[in-house]
Write a protein that holds these residues in place. Structure first.
Motif, PDB file in Angstrom:
ATOM      1  N   ARG A   1     -15.321  -4.989  10.472  1.00  0.00           N
ATOM      2  CA  ARG A   1     -15.059  -4.358   9.176  1.00  0.00           C
ATOM      3  C   ARG A   1     -13.618  -4.617   8.718  1.00  0.00           C
ATOM      4  N   ARG A  55       3.950  -2.063   6.003  1.00  0.00           N
ATOM      5  CA  ARG A  55       2.915  -2.788   6.747  1.00  0.00           C
ATOM      6  C   ARG A  55       2.706  -4.184   6.178  1.00  0.00           C
ATOM      7  N   GLY A  97      -4.024  -0.070   1.218  1.00  0.00           N
ATOM      8  CA  GLY A  97      -4.426   0.628   0.008  1.00  0.00           C
ATOM      9  C   GLY A  97      -5.012  -0.256  -1.065  1.00  0.00           C
ATOM     10  N   SER A  98      -5.212  -1.535  -0.786  1.00  0.00           N
ATOM     11  CA  SER A  98      -5.818  -2.450  -1.756  1.00  0.00           C
ATOM     12  C   SER A  98      -6.381  -3.662  -1.028  1.00  0.00           C
ATOM     13  N   THR A 140     -12.397  -2.818   5.370  1.00  0.00           N
ATOM     14  CA  THR A 140     -12.089  -1.390   5.514  1.00  0.00           C
ATOM     15  C   THR A 140     -10.746  -1.198   6.199  1.00  0.00           C
ATOM     16  N   PHE A 141     -10.527  -1.982   7.243  1.00  0.00           N
ATOM     17  CA  PHE A 141      -9.276  -1.886   8.002  1.00  0.00           C
ATOM     18  C   PHE A 141      -8.084  -2.232   7.112  1.00  0.00           C
ATOM     19  N   CYS A 142      -8.218  -3.280   6.306  1.00  0.00           N
ATOM     20  CA  CYS A 142      -7.133  -3.705   5.413  1.00  0.00           C
ATOM     21  C   CYS A 142      -6.847  -2.631   4.373  1.00  0.00           C
ATOM     22  N   TYR A 143      -7.907  -2.043   3.801  1.00  0.00           N
ATOM     23  CA  TYR A 143      -7.711  -1.019   2.767  1.00  0.00           C
ATOM     24  C   TYR A 143      -7.013   0.214   3.335  1.00  0.00           C
ATOM     25  N   GLU A 144      -7.365   0.578   4.574  1.00  0.00           N
ATOM     26  CA  GLU A 144      -6.725   1.735   5.208  1.00  0.00           C
ATOM     27  C   GLU A 144      -5.230   1.500   5.411  1.00  0.00           C
ATOM     28  N   LEU A 145      -4.852   0.237   5.705  1.00  0.00           N
ATOM     29  CA  LEU A 145      -3.445  -0.081   5.959  1.00  0.00           C
ATOM     30  C   LEU A 145      -2.648  -0.293   4.683  1.00  0.00           C
ATOM     31  N   ARG A 164       3.453   7.397   1.128  1.00  0.00           N
ATOM     32  CA  ARG A 164       2.303   6.580   1.532  1.00  0.00           C
ATOM     33  C   ARG A 164       2.449   5.152   1.029  1.00  0.00           C
ATOM     34  N   GLN A 215       2.733   1.595   3.132  1.00  0.00           N
ATOM     35  CA  GLN A 215       1.857   0.448   2.876  1.00  0.00           C
ATOM     36  C   GLN A 215       2.673  -0.817   2.653  1.00  0.00           C
TER      37      GLN A 215
END
Length: 397
Positions: free
Chosen positions: A113, A160, A123-124, A116-121, A153, A157
């Protein structure tokens, strides 16, 4: 006695046969952006504070190509008229300001996934097509400028995202990647080169200052930034000229300890030398699938020590040059468990070190004959004060 050097399919063996010289293309990351000052405290906590200060400069691929011709995959050293030398953990520490101690850079070769992992880190997500990987150009376009109204937040991001530019930028991991690229490009069919090329070029300019037509830039930390000024390194030459410069001047002109100059010592933070006892170890350096052997014990003159007989070379076999292709989902920590264990015991792998003068090549304490089948024009002979056997360096220009 068998030859230490295997000259099969090495770029140096084809120099006379090639109608034209080879100039490698670069695969270096040139899309770097400077982080917002609000990111700096977090980058420092993550160990990337000094890396954030690094400035880019023009790479001279003719010079890099000439250096590759002198690189030996068997020893991970450059074979020059002055003897063996290499890019060391010390160079990584002082040139890039990166920490060299820490756990091996390991992980799994693919992530379930990933979107999903990228979005969690971050945000886009990139909008185009099926998400599989991130382009550095996308990171730059989306995170180079942080809004003045950014909340905590959004700052994290951006931190990261910036670190993703520096993934693998940990002292030993940088060296593993660069060593692998140097080894790969000794194949005459290789046309491009990656890895930390600013480290490679800057190391050469500090050790062989005759390669730069301008050498009066001020010293700043990290030391690679010396070449980021408008003056740069001055005039660029073609591969054949760099070959001749290295052959004719590195015998007497190679500087074994360039960072011992008072002006340079004054700008290097004391924290950089905390793990200086690791600079000369013999151990694997690891970056996910990459395992390369670091032979600090072969270049003790770079640490102001007498060069005794080196320990036997470590042959990595099929692991040398391994890629991730066809190995999705593999846990590299488990795959390279043997070498991770050796790295974890790195403090026990420091060789005998006796401080001494920087001897000329004729006083190296070797007791075996090394034949470097570079097909030479010049034969450099040296005899040890303690042994009678000779070291024969056969170098082709």
């Amino acid at each position: 006695m068998g030859s230490l050097i295997d000259n099969t399919n090495h770029i140096s063996s084809t120099i006379k046969e090639m109608e034209s010289y080879r100039v490698l293309r670069g695969r270096a990351n040139s899309i770097r952006f400077q982080p917002d000052e609000r990111l700096i405290p977090f980058l420092e906590l993550a160990g990337f504070g000094s890396a954030a200060l690094i400035r880019t400069f023009d790479l001279r691929y003719d010079l890099i190509s000439a250096l590759v011709e002198r690189w030996r995959p068997e020893t991970h050293t450059f074979h020059l008229p002055c003897g063996e030398c290499t890019i060391t953990l010390e160079d990584v520490a002082v040139q890039l300001g990166l920490p060299i101690d820490g756990n091996a850079v390991m992980g799994v070769s693919s992530i379930s996934r990933p979107a999903t992992f990228c979005y969690e880190l971050l945000g886009s997500l990139p909008s185009e097509g099926k998400f599989a990987s991130l382009r550095l150009s996308w990171l730059k376009a989306n995170f180079e400028y942080l809004p003045s109204t950014a909340n905590e937040r959004e700052v994290m991001q951006a931190v990261r995202a910036y670190i993703m530019h520096l993934i693998g930028v940990w002292g030993s991991a940088v060296l593993a990647m660069l060593y692998q690229e140097l080894c790969r490009t000794t194949d005459p069919s290789a046309m491009d080169i990656g890895g930390c090329l600013i480290l490679l070029q800057s190391w050469a300019l500090y050790g062989m200052p005759f390669l730069a037509s301008i050498s009066h830039q001020s010293y700043i930390f990290p030391l690679v930034n010396r070449w980021s000024t408008n003056l740069g390194i001055g005039r660029s030459y073609k591969v054949p000229i760099y070959r001749l410069m290295i052959e004719n001047h590195s015998g007497e002109g190679f500087i074994w300890m360039p960072y011992s100059v008072l002006e340079i010592m004054a700008v290097i933070p004391l924290s950089v030398r905390v793990h200086s006892n690791l600079w000369c170890i013999s151990a694997p350096v690891i970056n996910f699938q990459i395992v390369e052997w670091y032979h600090g014990d072969r270049v003790l003159r770079q640490f102001s020590c007498i060069q005794y007989i080196s320990s036997p070379l470590v042959r990595l076999g099929d692991i040398h040059g391994m890629t991730r292709r066809g190995r999705h989902g593999l846990d590299w920590g488990d795959e390279h468990d043997e070498y991770v264990t050796i790295w974890n015991n790195r403090f026990k792998r420091v060789p005998q070190m006796d401080r001494g003068l920087i001897f000329s090549p004729r006083y190296n304490t070797y007791n075996s004959t090394i034949r470097i089948m570079h097909q030479s024009q010049s034969h450099s002979r040296s005899q040890s004060r303690n042994y009678t056997l000779e070291v024969v360096l056969i170098i082709q220009i």
